[in-house]
Design a protein around this motif. Structure first.
Motif, mmCIF file in Angstrom:
data_model
loop_
_atom_site.group_PDB
_atom_site.id
_atom_site.type_symbol
_atom_site.label_atom_id
_atom_site.label_comp_id
_atom_site.label_asym_id
_atom_site.label_seq_id
_atom_site.Cartn_x
_atom_site.Cartn_y
_atom_site.Cartn_z
ATOM 1 N N LYS A 51 51.877 67.488 56.085
ATOM 2 C CA LYS A 51 52.430 66.948 56.789
ATOM 3 C C LYS A 51 52.088 67.164 58.474
ATOM 4 O O LYS A 51 51.417 68.043 58.683
ATOM 5 C CB LYS A 51 53.754 67.390 57.150
ATOM 6 N N SER A 109 55.412 63.049 60.080
ATOM 7 C CA SER A 109 54.404 61.821 59.900
ATOM 8 C C SER A 109 54.460 62.720 58.664
ATOM 9 O O SER A 109 53.195 63.280 58.331
ATOM 10 C CB SER A 109 54.200 60.952 60.388
ATOM 11 N N THR A 110 53.932 62.237 57.016
ATOM 12 C CA THR A 110 53.203 61.842 56.121
ATOM 13 C C THR A 110 52.430 61.021 56.300
ATOM 14 O O THR A 110 51.265 61.568 55.086
ATOM 15 C CB THR A 110 53.945 62.132 55.217
ATOM 16 N N ASN A 111 51.899 59.816 56.357
ATOM 17 C CA ASN A 111 50.969 59.076 56.835
ATOM 18 C C ASN A 111 50.515 58.955 58.062
ATOM 19 O O ASN A 111 49.297 57.876 57.981
ATOM 20 C CB ASN A 111 52.280 58.068 55.818
ATOM 21 N N SER A 164 40.724 58.773 53.623
ATOM 22 C CA SER A 164 41.906 58.377 52.808
ATOM 23 C C SER A 164 42.795 58.439 53.855
ATOM 24 O O SER A 164 43.434 57.198 53.762
ATOM 25 C CB SER A 164 42.700 58.809 51.358
ATOM 26 N N GLU A 165 43.226 59.163 55.164
ATOM 27 C CA GLU A 165 44.279 59.020 55.955
ATOM 28 C C GLU A 165 43.040 58.106 57.607
ATOM 29 O O GLU A 165 43.813 57.490 58.185
ATOM 30 C CB GLU A 165 43.825 60.685 57.135
ATOM 31 N N ASN A 194 44.126 54.056 55.997
ATOM 32 C CA ASN A 194 46.031 53.848 55.909
ATOM 33 C C ASN A 194 45.518 53.578 57.389
ATOM 34 O O ASN A 194 46.672 52.648 57.358
ATOM 35 C CB ASN A 194 45.970 55.691 55.627
ATOM 36 N N GLU A 249 46.699 49.651 58.144
ATOM 37 C CA GLU A 249 47.662 49.211 59.211
ATOM 38 C C GLU A 249 47.680 48.688 60.642
ATOM 39 O O GLU A 249 48.990 48.282 60.966
ATOM 40 C CB GLU A 249 48.748 50.601 59.222
#
Length: 537
Positions: free
Chosen positions: A91, A111-113, A315-316, A319, A323
């Motif tokens: 997190k 946030s998790t993302n 991956s982050e 992401n 977005e």
């Protein structure tokens, strides 16, 4: 040609390549910058969370068109001096300044993302003091010796202005309960903007000495950074160095380059509206910092202020890029109808004209073009603003294609026209990429003759530099005589030219004979790592 001339030519080629595309070293991941925006001397302030990404820590590109990615509900929506780091459970915790003065709290969100941050909350960490004027520039670091997380910031007490800042800290294990605040660092003068990095068994604190602002001593030559060290995260900190950055700088952030024995320090010339960078292989030694990097060897977003840098995984990275900087994504997975759905989330849907749906795509479905009169309309010519019409200085286009012939002129992608635009086409056994601004045009190309297999093409325009990739390899690059493409009211399309194109062609035509799949448009410039990531999906 003599060997000597060949060597001279090759050296010159390498020098040009190094100028256009700086040498970069990458690990499996990237860097995310969080910041707020303002102009020179804190004018035109936009105190919201902004993001930028980098693959090398030196060249930074704003996400979301340099617009905010999050605005807190607390503190009148004010977010300054953002700092984010990841908790061991995956997190992310963001802390920030909620306002200038008169408050005894800092902002916090999780946030998790890296996208959804909720409403945010105010942490009243100085409640055990009754005379607190401000709480500025919070950061936090995990203390492996205690298992606690130490949050630290600067505050002035017993004053009606922020003229005597010291660093305080509190600890937590869960972000719900906190210890009382206590003094962390007092160098004997006003100091702010602490950033702490562990190295060689010690903790190194980089901070801004603000004493010249208040004592008027001309010999101090302007407020700027020093560093101190401690064997414990909670102090005491000593061994205070001399100045390590130029005059009138603040907000240091120090981070290690992934896969390298090298550290970068970024700092803010807040009154001048710019940033600086130094590097070191031994951050424990204040004298080991390099001279400031020369202009042109780094890049920061427009109006970036008080930035912090975080390592992010691959991956982050994707992401946040998908977005906030994926302008359009056409998967071509439809089965019927005339709408080509944009899966980016921006609803920039396209209109099919003649091309047919097929299940024989590179990834699931695709569109088949007959080379006679088929195309997909991305944007018409009714406006000079909006999707495919706005000007740009950075753009990346990625697509898969399978050509049935490579002889005739066939447009794969085009936006704009002969006055301002960007286009990718097959012509006379070559794959070509062009960008145009006014009467100026720059083109790069690579041989291409295959009519059997699917191939991946990426066209990148980055502040005047062009790069053409084919199947995960950089094929050609060049520098244009212009750094941006202006807004225009021309068409944009896939599989054909509508009106005019960046190659100088005019009239409807240049129809593609083959299949297109997975067309994506981004507002960040792709590196080879980005290209390979999509190519190897």
């Amino acid at each position: 040609m003599s060997i000597k001339r060949v060597c001279i030519f090759f050296i010159a080629f390498l020098m040009i390549a190094a100028t256009v595309f700086p040498t970069m070293s990458f690990a499996d991941g990237a860097y995310l910058m969080s910041y707020f925006r303002s102009g020179v001397n804190q004018t035109d302030v936009q105190p919201k969370l902004h993001y930028a990404v980098s693959r090398d820590g030196k060249y930074w590109f704003a996400l979301n068109a340099n617009n905010p990615v999050w605005t807190p509900v607390i503190g009148s929506g004010i977010l300054r001096d953002p700092f984010l780091n990841k908790w061991p459970d995956g997190k992310w915790h963001l802390v920030f300044t909620t306002g200038c003065c008169g408050g005894a709290g800092i902002g916090h969100a999780e946030s998790t993302n890296l996208i959804s941050w909720g409403t945010g909350e105010k942490l009243h960490l100085m409640q055990n003091f009754s005379d607190v004027f401000n709480m500025w520039a919070p950061e936090w670091t995990y203390d492996s010796s205690t298992g606690n997380y130490r949050i630290y910031w600067s505050s002035t007490r017993n004053s009606s202005s922020a003229n005597n800042n010291k660093h305080y800290s509190a600890t937590t294990t869960d972000w719900n309960t906190f210890s009382n605040a206590s003094l962390l660092f007092d160098p004997g003068y006003s100091a702010i903007d602490a950033n702490i990095a562990a190295y060689g068994g010690n903790y190194n604190m980089f901070f801004k000495d603000e004493s010249p602002i208040f004592d008027g001593d001309p010999n101090t030559n302007g407020a700027r950074m020093r560093q101190a060290s401690s064997t414990s995260l909670g102090g005491p900190y000593g061994n205070i160095s001399g100045f390590i950055t130029p005059m009138d700088t603040e907000a240091p952030t120090v981070f290690k380059l992934q896969g390298q024995n090298k550290w970068l320090m970024l700092y803010d010339y807040w009154s001048q509206g710019k940033f600086g960078i130094k590097e070191s292989t031994n951050i424990a030694n204040p004298g080991a910092w390099s001279a400031e990097f020369a202009a042109g060897s780094f890049r920061f977003p427009y109006q970036v202020r008080h930035a912090s840098v975080s390592d992010v995984s691959e991956s982050e990275y994707w992401n946040v890029v998908n977005e906030y900087s994926r302008v359009a994504y056409f998967k071509m997975d439809g089965t019927s109808g005339s709408t080509v759905t944009d899966s980016s989330g921006d609803n920039n849907h396209a209109t099919l004209d003649g091309a047919t749906w097929t299940t024989a795509g590179k990834i699931n479905g695709a569109l088949n073009f007959d080379g006679t009169n088929d195309y997909v309309l991305l944007a018409d010519n009714s406006s000079n603003t909006g999707f495919m019409h706005n000007g740009f200085d950075v753009r990346s286009v990625s697509l898969w294609f399978k050509a049935d012939n490579t002889n005739q002129s066939q447009v794969l992608y085009e936006q704009g026209g002969s006055a301002a635009g960007m286009a990718l086409k097959i012509e006379s056994g070559s794959l070509k990429f062009a960008v145009r601004e006014g009467s100026l045009q720059q083109t790069v190309s690579t041989p291409y003759t295959d009519t059997t297999n699917w191939h991946h093409a990426v066209a990148v325009f980055n502040n005047g530099s062009l790069r053409l990739f084919l199947d995960g390899e950089l094929k050609q690059f060049a520098n244009a005589a212009f750094s941006s493409v202006s807004a225009h009211s021309d068409y944009a399309s896939l599989g054909a030219r509508r009106g005019q194109d960046a190659f100088g062609g005019s009239g409807n035509g240049a129809y593609f004979d083959g299949k297109l799949d997975e067309v994506r448009v981004f507002s960040v410039p792709f590196t080879i790592e980005d290209v390979l990531s999509i190519y190897n999906e």
